[in-house]
Design a protein around this motif. Structure first.
Motif, short mmCIF file in Angstrom:
data_model
loop_
_atom_site.label_atom_id
_atom_site.label_comp_id
_atom_site.label_asym_id
_atom_site.label_seq_id
_atom_site.Cartn_x
_atom_site.Cartn_y
_atom_site.Cartn_z
N UNK A 49 63.93 11.82 54.66
CA UNK A 49 64.57 13.05 55.10
C UNK A 49 63.83 13.56 56.33
N UNK A 50 64.42 14.53 56.96
CA UNK A 50 63.81 15.08 58.17
C UNK A 50 62.45 15.70 57.87
N UNK A 82 69.64 12.93 57.85
CA UNK A 82 69.72 12.97 59.31
C UNK A 82 69.83 14.39 59.88
N UNK A 83 69.74 15.41 59.04
CA UNK A 83 69.85 16.77 59.56
C UNK A 83 69.01 17.72 58.72
N UNK A 84 68.73 18.89 59.30
CA UNK A 84 68.00 19.95 58.61
C UNK A 84 68.52 21.28 59.11
N UNK A 85 68.23 22.34 58.36
CA UNK A 85 68.61 23.67 58.82
C UNK A 85 67.73 24.08 59.99
N UNK A 86 68.36 24.77 60.93
CA UNK A 86 67.61 25.16 62.12
C UNK A 86 66.50 26.16 61.80
N UNK A 87 66.73 27.00 60.80
CA UNK A 87 65.72 27.99 60.43
C UNK A 87 65.31 27.71 59.00
N UNK A 88 64.31 26.83 58.79
CA UNK A 88 63.91 26.46 57.43
C UNK A 88 63.52 27.69 56.63
N UNK A 89 64.18 27.85 55.50
CA UNK A 89 63.81 28.94 54.60
C UNK A 89 64.26 30.29 55.07
N UNK A 90 65.08 30.34 56.13
CA UNK A 90 65.53 31.61 56.66
C UNK A 90 66.58 32.26 55.78
N UNK A 96 75.08 28.93 55.01
CA UNK A 96 75.86 28.90 56.24
C UNK A 96 75.04 28.64 57.47
N UNK A 97 73.78 28.30 57.34
CA UNK A 97 72.93 28.09 58.51
C UNK A 97 73.39 26.90 59.32
N UNK A 98 73.17 26.96 60.61
CA UNK A 98 73.44 25.82 61.48
C UNK A 98 72.40 24.73 61.23
N UNK A 99 72.83 23.50 61.47
CA UNK A 99 71.91 22.38 61.27
C UNK A 99 71.58 21.72 62.60
N UNK A 100 70.55 20.90 62.58
CA UNK A 100 70.11 20.14 63.75
C UNK A 100 69.61 18.79 63.30
N UNK A 101 69.43 17.90 64.23
CA UNK A 101 68.91 16.58 63.92
C UNK A 101 67.44 16.62 63.58
N UNK A 102 66.90 15.45 63.26
CA UNK A 102 65.48 15.35 62.86
C UNK A 102 64.60 15.26 64.11
N UNK A 103 64.51 16.39 64.82
CA UNK A 103 63.80 16.38 66.10
C UNK A 103 62.28 16.19 65.93
N UNK A 104 61.77 16.42 64.73
CA UNK A 104 60.33 16.23 64.47
C UNK A 104 60.04 14.94 63.71
N UNK A 105 61.06 14.08 63.62
CA UNK A 105 60.84 12.81 62.94
C UNK A 105 61.27 12.84 61.48
N UNK A 106 60.81 11.84 60.74
CA UNK A 106 61.23 11.68 59.35
C UNK A 106 60.03 11.48 58.43
N UNK A 107 60.24 11.82 57.18
CA UNK A 107 59.27 11.50 56.14
C UNK A 107 59.90 10.44 55.23
N UNK A 126 70.96 7.79 64.01
CA UNK A 126 71.59 7.23 65.22
C UNK A 126 71.05 5.85 65.56
N UNK A 127 69.83 5.54 65.10
CA UNK A 127 69.23 4.23 65.38
C UNK A 127 69.45 3.25 64.23
N UNK A 128 70.21 3.65 63.22
CA UNK A 128 70.39 2.80 62.04
C UNK A 128 71.08 1.48 62.34
N UNK A 129 71.91 1.44 63.37
CA UNK A 129 72.62 0.20 63.71
C UNK A 129 71.66 -0.93 64.09
N UNK A 130 70.45 -0.56 64.47
CA UNK A 130 69.49 -1.58 64.89
C UNK A 130 69.02 -2.45 63.73
N UNK A 131 69.14 -1.95 62.50
CA UNK A 131 68.69 -2.73 61.35
C UNK A 131 69.56 -3.97 61.15
#
Length: 546
Positions: A49-50, A82-90, A96-107, A126-131
């Motif tokens: 996850x993100x 592949x996504x997370x809420x823009x304001x974690x825990x907000x 209804x929070x907006x989401x964003x990609x995993x800009x800080x990487x993955x765990x 987005x890079x999954x096709x490389x597998x």
């Protein structure tokens, strides 16, 4: 004049020499069983996850329920990968929070693997096709190796190419460990693919030329195929104890050095030496074989007139200079045989590798699934060898493909709480496809006439390699929809089974020598056999009888 088999008949069919050649060349194919399929574990995608960035950069305990959206995959709810809420825990997070990609990487979960190439280079979302594309690159190398191996082997010898390509596969597998990027990994994997198929082809050709007629079918099924399956069975055992992709690749590549002593135990092909005019070297190998078999060779093994004829017989420039790939589609009968074989080989390869690579997506433990798949494959090869001795080729191919494809289609009807049953159906389906895979090669060799046999089998092999390049994406779909790959492969396999009913029967028939002896396709036994499935009309003056 005598042919090669008649000249060397004094050796016998199954002495110590033939047994050693059979076993040693079969052993050389063991690494081929795990060279490409190791990607089942090396490129597996662990749960992930993100990475959730703490508020204001202050380390806090993150509540994933308030930081990550939830999505449904295969009927199960899980955190979005592949996504997370823009304001974690907000305020209102998870509603209804907006989401964003995993800009800080993955765990990534380390429960099953300490590392894979996916965790190494973040090949997800987005890079999954490389597998799947990584394995497609390997099969591109296999395709190129298919083109190169035959010509290089004919020029430099079977034994030399066998050991050079074994070294190529071993060395570049080790270099892969030092890959600093996904692109570098793929380039090296491409070279490994070239060595993998070239090694297999060289071993197969060398074995068929060294062994007598009675041992050749056993060598092509129970020999190289079963030992290939043994290599496949070794893979999950190693992967279970080695959970790092680099350590696993190292452990699988290292045994390649154990084959160095085989250089002094495996002889060159006397047939090839004769074709090169190296008669004394060919005689020396035959005399050494006679000594191992405790038989006394004649004073002169290859007489002058026999040697001249054998050299001309094996001279591909003399025999094939007037034939091209166009001759595979020049006549109606030859065109039908060629197209049918291309379609069947293409589909069988997609289903075979698609099922092999899909084992991590099956229900249950992936290591057990992979081992069961390998064990089923070995049983299929042995069964194919036994069936070839008593049953028609066409019957074996069609029945195994139709039953295997039907079982794959039935998987969609299995309730979700009976996942083990779905896995059993997939394994039995693969049994049928694998058995057909081993028999279709024998059938093709017997269908194509001598003057275009190498080109015919080569074009079929090329079709199968194209199928293998597509197959990783079937397994890739399984990560998102477990049933869809089985439906697609089931439909393709049943279609190939129906097409195989049109193939002429070759059991007990003489090998065709030229294009005029090509068999006609059939729709059913006893029916007029000169039908053209790819042309609408048949000339009225053509004799319908064979």
């Amino acid at each position: 004049m005598r042919d090669y088999d008649e000249i060397t008949s004094f050796l016998g069919e199954w002495g110590p020499f033939q047994k050693s050649v059979f076993i040693l060349l079969s052993l050389s194919t063991v690494p081929n069983g795990y060279a490409g399929l190791a990607m089942v574990f090396i490129s597996d995608t662990p749960p992930h996850h993100c990475t959730v960035a703490p508020s204001n950069g202050t380390p806090v305990v993150v509540d994933l329920n308030r930081s990550l959206p939830v999505e449904s995959v295969n009927g199960e709810l899980r955190y979005s990968r592949c996504s997370r809420y823009k304001v974690p825990g907000g305020p209102g997070a998870g509603i209804g929070n907006n989401t964003e990609g995993c800009i800080d990487g993955w765990e990534f979960s380390t429960e099953r693997y300490t590392s894979t190439i996916v965790t190494e280079w973040n090949l997800v979302c987005e890079e999954g096709w490389k597998v799947p594309f990584s394995l497609s690159v390997f099969f591109m190398g296999v395709l190129m190796g298919s083109f190169m191996s035959g010509q290089i082997s004919d020029r430099y010898g079977r034994k030399v190419i066998l050991f050079i390509t074994m070294a190529l596969q071993t060395v570049f597998s080790l270099i892969q460990i030092a890959s600093t990027s996904w692109e570098m990994f793929c380039i090296l994997f491409f070279i490994v693919g070239i060595g993998q198929i070239s090694n297999y082809v060289a071993a197969f050709v060398l074995g068929t030329e060294l062994l007598g007629k009675s041992a050749r079918i056993a060598f092509s099924t129970v020999g190289v195929c079963v030992f290939y399956g043994l290599g496949y069975a070794i893979l999950p055992l190693c992967a279970y104890f080695i959970r790092s992709w680099k350590a696993l690749l190292f452990a699988l590549a290292l045994p390649g050095f154990l084959y160095i002593p085989l250089w002094w135990l495996i002889p060159e092909s006397p047939r090839w030496l004769l074709a090169q005019g190296r008669i004394k070297e060919a005689e020396a190998i035959i005399r050494s074989a006679a000594k191992k078999n405790s038989v006394t060779p004649p004073e002169v093994i290859f007489k002058a007139e026999d040697s001249i004829r054998l050299m001309r017989q094996n001279d591909t420039e003399v025999n094939q200079h007037s034939y091209t790939y166009f001759d595979l589609v020049k006549t109606t009968d030859m065109r039908n045989i060629t197209i049918l074989n291309i379609l069947i080989w293409f589909v069988i390869t997609i289903s075979y590798f698609g099922l092999s690579l899909n084992t991590p997506n099956m229900n249950g433990d992936p290591y057990i699934n992979c081992f069961a798949s390998a064990a089923m494959e070995i049983v299929a090869y042995v069964a194919a060898w036994l069936l070839l001795r008593v049953a028609p080729r066409r019957t074996i191919i069609s029945s195994t493909l139709l039953s295997g494809g039907t079982l794959l289609l039935l998987i969609q009807l299995v309730p979700s709480n009976l996942g083990i049953l779905a896995s059993v159906l997939a394994m039995v389906g693969k049994f049928g496809i694998t058995a057909a895979f081993s028999v279709i090669y024998v059938s093709a060799v017997e269908l194509f006439p001598t003057v275009v046999r190498s080109m015919g089998v080569g074009i079929c092999s090329m079709a199968s390699k194209i199928g293998s390049m597509i197959s990783p994406f079937f397994a890739y779909m399984g990560a998102y929809n477990q049933v869809l790959p089985y439906i697609l492969m089931g439909i393709l396999t049943v279609s190939a089974g129906l097409l195989s009913l049109l193939l002429p029967e070759t059991r007990g028939t003489d090998l065709p020598e030229d294009l005029t002896q090509v068999q006609k396709i059939v729709c059913r036994r006893g029916e007029v056999e000169n039908r053209n499935i790819f042309n609408a009309q048949v000339p009225a003056n053509k004799d319908p009888k064979r």
